[in-house]
Design a protein around this motif. Structure first.
Motif, short mmCIF file in Angstrom:
data_model
loop_
_atom_site.label_atom_id
_atom_site.label_comp_id
_atom_site.label_asym_id
_atom_site.label_seq_id
_atom_site.Cartn_x
_atom_site.Cartn_y
_atom_site.Cartn_z
N UNK A 1 17.76 22.51 78.03
CA UNK A 1 18.68 21.38 77.87
C UNK A 1 18.79 21.05 76.38
N UNK A 2 20.02 20.87 75.92
CA UNK A 2 20.27 20.54 74.53
C UNK A 2 21.24 19.37 74.48
N UNK A 3 20.91 18.35 73.71
CA UNK A 3 21.77 17.17 73.64
C UNK A 3 21.94 16.66 72.23
N UNK A 4 23.10 16.10 71.98
CA UNK A 4 23.43 15.52 70.67
C UNK A 4 24.00 14.13 70.88
N UNK A 5 23.66 13.21 69.99
CA UNK A 5 24.24 11.87 69.99
C UNK A 5 24.62 11.53 68.56
N UNK A 6 25.81 10.95 68.41
CA UNK A 6 26.31 10.60 67.09
C UNK A 6 26.81 9.16 67.12
N UNK A 7 26.16 8.32 66.32
CA UNK A 7 26.58 6.92 66.18
C UNK A 7 27.69 6.88 65.13
N UNK A 8 28.93 6.71 65.60
CA UNK A 8 30.05 6.64 64.65
C UNK A 8 30.03 5.36 63.84
N UNK A 9 29.60 4.28 64.48
CA UNK A 9 29.42 2.99 63.82
C UNK A 9 28.48 2.16 64.70
N UNK A 10 28.33 0.88 64.42
CA UNK A 10 27.41 0.03 65.19
C UNK A 10 27.80 -0.08 66.67
N UNK A 11 29.06 0.10 66.96
CA UNK A 11 29.55 -0.15 68.32
C UNK A 11 29.81 1.11 69.16
N UNK A 12 29.99 2.26 68.53
CA UNK A 12 30.44 3.45 69.26
C UNK A 12 29.49 4.63 69.06
N UNK A 13 29.02 5.18 70.20
CA UNK A 13 28.18 6.39 70.17
C UNK A 13 28.85 7.46 71.02
N UNK A 14 28.91 8.68 70.49
CA UNK A 14 29.42 9.84 71.22
C UNK A 14 28.26 10.76 71.56
N UNK A 15 28.33 11.43 72.74
CA UNK A 15 27.26 12.32 73.18
C UNK A 15 27.82 13.63 73.70
N UNK A 16 27.03 14.69 73.54
CA UNK A 16 27.36 16.01 74.07
C UNK A 16 26.08 16.63 74.59
N UNK A 17 26.16 17.30 75.74
CA UNK A 17 24.98 17.95 76.29
C UNK A 17 25.31 19.30 76.90
N UNK A 18 24.31 20.16 76.92
CA UNK A 18 24.45 21.50 77.50
C UNK A 18 23.16 21.80 78.25
N UNK A 19 23.28 22.36 79.45
CA UNK A 19 22.14 22.63 80.31
C UNK A 19 22.36 24.02 80.92
#
Length: 168
Positions: free
Chosen positions: A56-74
């Motif tokens: 399992x591989x996952x990424x999270x990116x906080x674009x700013x204080x209010x918005x987080x984007x995520x991507x995952x692969x399994x």
């Protein structure tokens, strides 16, 4: 439920995070040879699933204080014994790859909206288990068949989830 062992690492680079997990699932303990045992007609289903290693591989990116984007692969090989036709048709756990996308948006200090999408790549299993399931000295059969001369089953999955998280 089967025993699972997971080894993981997470790296935090401030607004960017990475997680990697390796997970072993001991399917043979619950769905292995002659399992699960059924009290109905004294029949063991014999799922004959093998143990599975999942990455399992996952990424999270906080674009700013209010918005987080995520991507995952399994990804992990299917535990299913496709020579067991009847069981594979009933429980087609043959999907090997999942991809996920997600986002969270804070609408206040105590509430956020979450959205997630998952897709599993289509997988197909084919097989046959001809012959009778019943041993017979008259018919000369050993009783290991399932009277299925051939089958093909395909599975693909997509899901969308939307939720609200509240912190108290």
């Amino acid at each position: 439920l089967p025993t699972t062992t997971t080894l993981g690492i997470g790296l935090d680079f401030g607004s960017f995070k990475i997680a990697l997990d390796l997970q072993q699932i001991k399917w043979s303990e619950t769905f292995g040879e002659n399992m699960p045992i059924s009290t109905y007609a004294n029949y063991n289903m014999n799922m004959n699933w093998k143990d599975q290693m999942v990455t399992k591989l996952g990424f999270a990116w906080d674009l700013n204080e209010d918005l987080q984007l995520r991507f995952g692969y399994n990804t992990g090989g299917s535990p299913v014994d496709t020579t067991r036709s009847f069981e594979t048709i009933l429980f087609p756990a043959i999907v090997e790859t999942h991809t996920t996308l997600g986002a969270s948006y804070k609408i206040s200090d105590k509430n956020q909206i979450d959205i997630g999408y998952m897709t599993a790549t289509e997988a197909t299993a084919k097989g046959s288990t001809p012959g009778t399931p019943f041993a017979s000295t008259i018919m000369g059969t050993a009783g290991h068949g399932q009277m299925i001369d051939g089958y093909e089953t395909s599975v693909s999955i997509s899901s969308l989830e939307i939720g609200i998280t509240s912190y108290f």
